[in-house]
Design an enzyme around this catalytic site. Structure first.
Site, PDB file in Angstrom:
ATOM      1  N   THR A  57       0.826  -1.202   0.000  1.00 16.15           N
ATOM      2  CA  THR A  57       0.000   0.000   0.000  1.00 16.15           C
ATOM      3  C   THR A  57       0.862   1.255   0.000  1.00 16.15           C
ATOM      4  O   THR A  57       0.404   2.324  -0.408  1.00 16.15           O
ATOM      5  CB  THR A  57      -0.955  -0.008   1.209  1.00 16.15           C
ATOM      6  N   TYR A 143       4.987 -12.406   5.488  1.00 12.39           N
ATOM      7  CA  TYR A 143       3.789 -11.917   4.799  1.00 12.39           C
ATOM      8  C   TYR A 143       3.384 -12.934   3.744  1.00 12.39           C
ATOM      9  O   TYR A 143       4.080 -13.133   2.751  1.00 12.39           O
ATOM     10  CB  TYR A 143       4.084 -10.553   4.175  1.00 12.39           C
ATOM     11  N   LYS A 171       1.719 -11.986   8.800  1.00 14.81           N
ATOM     12  CA  LYS A 171       0.594 -11.250   8.224  1.00 14.81           C
ATOM     13  C   LYS A 171      -0.080 -12.203   7.251  1.00 14.81           C
ATOM     14  O   LYS A 171       0.493 -12.570   6.224  1.00 14.81           O
ATOM     15  CB  LYS A 171       1.047  -9.982   7.501  1.00 14.81           C
ATOM     16  N   ILE A 211      -2.985  -5.772   9.997  1.00 16.02           N
ATOM     17  CA  ILE A 211      -2.273  -4.805   9.161  1.00 16.02           C
ATOM     18  C   ILE A 211      -3.260  -4.415   8.073  1.00 16.02           C
ATOM     19  O   ILE A 211      -3.636  -5.245   7.244  1.00 16.02           O
ATOM     20  CB  ILE A 211      -0.976  -5.391   8.609  1.00 16.02           C
TER      21      ILE A 211
END
Length: 301
Positions: A57, A143, A171, A211
Site C-alpha cells: 500500500t 507476509y 501477516k 495490518i
C-alpha cells in the site's frame, strides 16, 4: 482457554491496529517526507498503535532504497509506536540488503513478503527466509499473500519458518481461516490479519491484530472493535464490523488498495496530493466519490 491460546490473544508485539501506510508524494512524484510525518502522527492520534511503511500500500515496488530508508527515519522521528518496514523482494540478496538498511534506519521490525513471481519450492521459501534471518537483528513478520505471490505455503513450511530466530509473526492474507488455526497452534507465532473484511473472524481464531488498509481512516473504531472482542462483548464487536463493512468494500473491493487509501485520506484532508507512481494512477473523481461514500456509510464523515 489454554495457556497457549492466551499467549496468542495477548501477545501483540507490534500493536493491534497497524495501518499499511501510504507513501505521500508531491505532484512531481517525489516522496513527500513532511506529509508522511504528518500522516504518521494523524494515524497514531486516531488510534493506530503500530505503523507499517514501505509495504504494498506504500507503493514499495516503485520506491527506491534510499527513499525507503529515509521514510523509516522520518516516521520514527515523530511517533512513539512500533514502525515496521516492508523489506521484501523476489530476489533474496536484495531482500537481505533491504532488511539490513531499514533496520539500520531504525525499523522496529521488518515485513518480508513471500518471494513472488519466481514460484520457488517449499525448500526455496525456507532458504529465502533463512538468509534473511541470518542478516536480521530485529523481528521478522512473514507476509503470506498468495493472490500476489502465486505461492501456496504448506503448514510444514510454517513449522520450519517458526524455528528461525527472528521470525516472530505472520501477516496472513490467505483468507484461509481453517489453515490459520492449525498454523497458529503449531507455531505459536503472533498472527495478524491481512484482510480488512476478515478482521473479526481472524480475531475469533486467535489473531492479535491487523495490518490494514481501512485503518488509514478507521483506526479508532477498529480499536473499539478489538477492545470489545477482548472483553467478550461480541455483540459490540459484530456491530462495529458491520458498520465498517461499506468502507472495507469501498477501499478494497476493486483491488486498488493503495489508490483508494490515498483517495480516502484526500477526502479527509490528511494528505495534500494523491499523486502515485506508474503503473498505479492516482484516484479519479469516481474513486474519490466512492471513498467518500464508504466513509460516510461507515459513520466516519
Amino acid at each position: 482457554m489454554s495457556e497457549h491460546d492466551m499467549h496468542l490473544l495477548d501477545s501483540a508485539p507490534f500493536g493491534r491496529i497497524l495501518p499499511a501506510m501510504v507513501t505521500p508524494m508531491k505532484s512531481d512524484g517525489s516522496v513527500d517526507f513532511a506529509a508522511a510525518q504528518k500522516l504518521a502522527k494523524y494515524l497514531v492520534a486516531d488510534g493506530a498503535d503500530g505503523l507499517v511503511v514501505n509495504g504494498t500500500t506504500g507503493e514499495s515496488p516503485v520506491t527506491h532504497m534510499d527513499e525507503k530508508v529515509e521514510l523509516v527515519r522520518a516516521v520514527k522521528e515523530v511517533v512513539d509506536v512500533p514502525v515496521i518496514s516492508g523489506a521484501g523482494s523476489n530476489d533474496t540478496a536484495h531482500t537481505v540488503r533491504m532488511v539490513e538498511q531499514t533496520q539500520e534506519a531504525g525499523a522496529d521490525a521488518v515485513l518480508v513478503v513471500m518471494p513472488y513471481y519466481s514460484r520457488p519450492s517449499q525448500d526455496g521459501i525456507v532458504g529465502h527466509y533463512k538468509a534473511v534471518d541470518e542478516s536480521a537483528e530485529k523481528p521478522i513478520i512473514v507476509y503470506d499473500v498468495p493472490g500476489r505471490t502465486g505461492l501456496k505455503v504448506k503448514v510444514g513450511t510454517y513449522d520450519r519458518l517458526a524455528e528461525l530466530e527472528h521470525v516472530k509473526a505472520v501477516k496472513d492474507a490467505t483468507g484461509d481461516l481453517a489453515a490459520a488455526v492449525e498454523k497458529q497452534q503449531r507455531t505459536g507465532l503472533a498472527w495478524y490479519s491481512g484482510d480488512d473484511g476478515l478482521f473479526l473472524p481472524f480475531l475469533s481464531i486467535g489473531a492479535v491484530g491487523i495490518i490494514s488498509v481501512i485503518a488509514h481512516v478507521a483506526s479508532n473504531p477498529m480499536q473499539q472493535l478489538v477492545q470489545a472482542f477482548d472483553r467478550g462483548d461480541i455483540t459490540t464487536a459484530r456491530r462495529l464490523a458491520n458498520q465498517l463493512a461499506p468502507l472495507v468494500h469501498a477501499l478494497n473491493g476493486d483491488g486498488y488498495q493503495a489508490v483508494m487509501a490515498k483517495a480516502a485520506l484526500k477526502v479527509k484532508g490528511v494528505i495534500p496530493s494523491t499523486t502515485m507512481r506508474l503503473p498505479n494512477i492516482g484516484p479519479d473523481a469516481t474513486q474519490l466519490d466512492k471513498a467518500e461514500e464508504g466513509m460516510r456509510a461507515a459513520g466516519l464523515l
